[in-house]
Structures are given as C-alpha cells and as structure tokens.
Design an enzyme around this catalytic site. Structure first.
Site, PDB file in Angstrom:
ATOM      1  N   TYR A  65       1.055  -1.183  -0.030  1.00 43.97           N
ATOM      2  CA  TYR A  65       0.079   0.092   0.113  1.00 43.97           C
ATOM      3  C   TYR A  65       0.649   1.094  -0.052  1.00 43.97           C
ATOM      4  O   TYR A  65       1.380   1.495   0.937  1.00 43.97           O
ATOM      5  CB  TYR A  65      -0.823   0.057   1.391  1.00 43.97           C
ATOM      6  CG  TYR A  65      -1.997  -1.101   1.325  1.00 43.97           C
ATOM      7  CD1 TYR A  65      -2.476  -1.954   0.124  1.00 43.97           C
ATOM      8  CD2 TYR A  65      -2.594  -1.405   2.607  1.00 43.97           C
ATOM      9  CE1 TYR A  65      -3.340  -2.653   0.268  1.00 43.97           C
ATOM     10  CE2 TYR A  65      -3.530  -2.277   2.677  1.00 43.97           C
ATOM     11  CZ  TYR A  65      -3.754  -3.122   1.355  1.00 43.97           C
ATOM     12  OH  TYR A  65      -4.755  -3.916   1.519  1.00 43.97           O
ATOM     13  N   HIS A 134      -1.074 -12.041   0.463  1.00 40.87           N
ATOM     14  CA  HIS A 134      -1.518 -11.152  -0.224  1.00 40.87           C
ATOM     15  C   HIS A 134      -1.895 -11.478  -1.724  1.00 40.87           C
ATOM     16  O   HIS A 134      -2.408 -10.731  -2.544  1.00 40.87           O
ATOM     17  CB  HIS A 134      -0.773  -9.923  -0.184  1.00 40.87           C
ATOM     18  CG  HIS A 134      -1.765  -8.333  -0.436  1.00 40.87           C
ATOM     19  ND1 HIS A 134      -1.332  -7.199  -0.430  1.00 40.87           N
ATOM     20  CD2 HIS A 134      -3.098  -8.320  -0.480  1.00 40.87           C
ATOM     21  CE1 HIS A 134      -2.218  -6.301  -0.491  1.00 40.87           C
ATOM     22  NE2 HIS A 134      -3.342  -7.006  -0.681  1.00 40.87           N
ATOM     23  N   PRO A 213     -16.019  -3.836   3.616  1.00 40.13           N
ATOM     24  CA  PRO A 213     -16.898  -3.950   4.516  1.00 40.13           C
ATOM     25  C   PRO A 213     -18.021  -2.741   4.168  1.00 40.13           C
ATOM     26  O   PRO A 213     -19.232  -2.959   4.486  1.00 40.13           O
ATOM     27  CB  PRO A 213     -16.676  -3.673   6.062  1.00 40.13           C
ATOM     28  CG  PRO A 213     -15.469  -2.855   5.788  1.00 40.13           C
ATOM     29  CD  PRO A 213     -14.656  -3.423   4.505  1.00 40.13           C
ATOM     30  N   GLY A 217     -16.649   1.987  -0.260  1.00 38.56           N
ATOM     31  CA  GLY A 217     -17.446   3.337  -0.144  1.00 38.56           C
ATOM     32  C   GLY A 217     -18.660   3.670  -0.447  1.00 38.56           C
ATOM     33  O   GLY A 217     -19.436   4.530  -0.239  1.00 38.56           O
ATOM     34  N   SER A 220     -21.068   4.220   2.248  1.00 37.08           N
ATOM     35  CA  SER A 220     -20.824   5.566   3.241  1.00 37.08           C
ATOM     36  C   SER A 220     -22.138   6.541   2.715  1.00 37.08           C
ATOM     37  O   SER A 220     -22.417   7.564   3.696  1.00 37.08           O
ATOM     38  CB  SER A 220     -19.275   6.126   2.632  1.00 37.08           C
ATOM     39  OG  SER A 220     -19.536   6.684   1.475  1.00 37.08           O
TER      40      SER A 220
END
Length: 327
Positions: A65, A134, A213, A217, A220
C-alpha cells in the site's frame, strides 16, 4: 466495547478495525492506479489517534500500500502505543518504492523472510501480530511450503499468527491446517455476502477479516448515480476486479440494493455506514470488518458502530428478505 478473537490465536481485537489501504496514497499496479488518491499524512495520523481514543485496536495494512508508505505512516501514528494495538500486514507483492509501482509477485521462502524484515522496519516493531499472504490466487501446491515458512517466522518470534487474503474457500481451508493460521481476509459486505467463506471460518475456527465492508465506499452514502471518481482513485480507472464501480461510477445494481435496505440500516440512530458495519457484526461472531479510514470524521463514524453493536436478528432477516436472499 465489543471485542473479538482472531481465530485460534487468542489475540483479541476491537470488533471493528482500521483499514489502512487508503492512507498509503498513490501507487500503480498493472498500469492502473491501485491507491485511493493523494493523502494528507498529518490527517492520517490524526485519524489513527482518534480511532485509538475511541477503542479501535486492530490496524490492517500491507507492504504494497503506497509501496511501503502506509506502513511508515502507521509507525509514526502508533509510536508509543505499540503494545496497545494489534497490527496486521501482508506480503507477496514486489514493488519499487521510488516509482511506487508493483513490479511482480514472489512467495518464495527467501522473499517472505525479506519482506517480513522490511515490514518490521517500516512499522518500527519487533513483531507482526497477523501476517497475511496477499496473493489471492497463489497455487494450492505451494501451501505446504508457505505454511512451513510462516511457522518458522512464528518460531523466531517475528510474527504471532498468519492468514490468507483470498476469496477462495478452498484456499482458505487449505491454509487452515497451519497450526498458527488464525484468519482469512475476504470481501464481505451487506451488498456482497460470502456464506461459503463464513462456513470455512466456522469449520476451521478462523477469524473472518472483512475487506470492503462498506462496499468500496458505496455504503458511506456519499455516492449516487451522477458521481464520478477521479482517475487517480482505484475506483476511477477501474481494474477488472472492480465490480462495485464501473468507469468511475457506482454500479447501478448495487446502488439499487443499497436504497432497498437503507431504512433498516439507518434505524436506531445509525448512519448508513454504521448500519452496514452492524450488519457484519450480526452476520457472524467471527467477523472483524476493517473499513478504510483516512480522516478523523471517518474514524469517528466507523468507531461509532461499536457503540451501536450488531443489527438484531429481526433486522438481519428483514434485509435478507429485501435483497431476496435465502433464509
């Protein structure tokens, strides 16, 4: 405060964690953006501190990341608090920090040890609590060698437990035979259920660490049919695996699903995001959602789900009916 265990490890974490993909900033994989755009490191650190204040103890990142940047930001943010938190990171991608570009993958024993040492250095710690493969489609025939390497890292005190970030139940089950395998990280949200993965977690006593989860987004509540994400966002110039957004816009079918269940998710004074996290907490006692957080406001909202707790059985059933899922 709701606390959950990472599988058979005995490691306890807050039931909602902190996903640190976004705070890594830009990086590129396969010629496409793999980050979430530019970030403000000071705001990222403040978000981590606010999450800590509100009881969040589980921080999930990966070496790739931001080509190591997320791990370095966590080192800065968690300075002096290392013993108060549980840190998860991931390995398997090879990257160039100078260009922030993913250059390949490597899961050989030598590289895993090298990657572990590099993550320990970037994180400023002497151990990684949960070390995760990963590479979601790594060959099954390499599982025994991977487990042997990871068990050796446990024996050396460099990691405490390990897991696999994969959406394949067969791979998750194969990894579970490792004595210190504690978790599988997989996609799960109220819009994208994963009953087969949860069944594997139950059978093998693994934690279900939930990536996405909030549906990248969507949950949101910030995005509608006219929203368009910038090209430097992983959702903007969408890779092939990105189904929740297409060409930088929310996929209409998932927006429709969200609207169908909005009233249930926002009952009891919850925000939409808190309701989505509450669904996950009610879905299984093994789930540990890790919503992506990069601002203080997001830290406050997501940690607020801990105060509301899981959705009730009746609310879960109502959502299942609205989404036409089998009982």
């Amino acid at each position: 405060m709701i606390v959950r265990e990472l599988g058979r490890s005995g490691i306890q974490v807050s039931a909602v964690g902190f996903g640190a993909w976004a705070i890594g900033g830009p990086f590129v994989s396969g010629g496409k953006p793999a980050g979430w755009g530019e970030v403000d490191d000071d705001e990222s650190v403040a978000a981590v501190h606010r999450a800590l204040d509100l009881g969040v103890t589980f921080f999930d990142t990966a070496d790739v990341y931001g080509a190591g940047h997320s791990e370095r930001v966590l080192r800065r943010a968690l300075a002096g608090r290392r013993d108060d938190v549980v840190i998860a990171t991931k390995f398997g991608n090879v990257f160039d920090p100078a260009t922030r570009t993913v250059t390949g993958r490597d899961i050989s024993p030598g590289y895993i040890r090298q990657a572990c040492a590099a993550s320990l250095e970037r994180l400023g710690t002497d151990r990684i609590d949960l070390y995760q493969l990963h590479i979601g489609d790594a060959p099954l025939e390499q599982v025994d060698d991977l487990i042997a390497t990871l068990e050796a890292l446990v024996d050396d005190g460099l990691i405490r437990a390990y897991g696999w970030s994969t959406d394949d139940p067969e791979r998750a089950a194969a990894f579970a035979k490792g004595p210190h395998c504690a978790a599988v990280q997989h996609e799960l949200s109220v819009l994208r259920d994963a009953p087969a993965m949860l069944a594997v977690c139950d059978t093998h006593e693994l934690a279900s660490v939930n990536r996405g989860p909030l549906a990248m987004g969507l949950l949101s509540g910030k995005y509608g049919p006219s929203s368009k994400l910038p090209d430097d966002d992983v959702r903007g110039d969408s890779p092939a695996w990105m189904t929740l957004f297409r060409d930088g816009r929310p996929a209409p079918e998932f927006l429709a699903m969200m609207e169908a269940i909005r009233d249930v998710l926002t009952s009891g004074g919850r925000t939409l995001a808190q309701g989505a996290l509450g669904w996950l907490l009610g879905r299984s006692e093994r789930t540990v959602p890790i919503p992506g957080i990069r601002t203080v406001a997001q830290a406050e909202e997501n940690a607020g789900a801990l105060g509301h707790g899981p959705l009730s059985a009746a609310e879960l059933a109502q959502i299942g009916e609205l989404l036409h899922r089998p009982a």
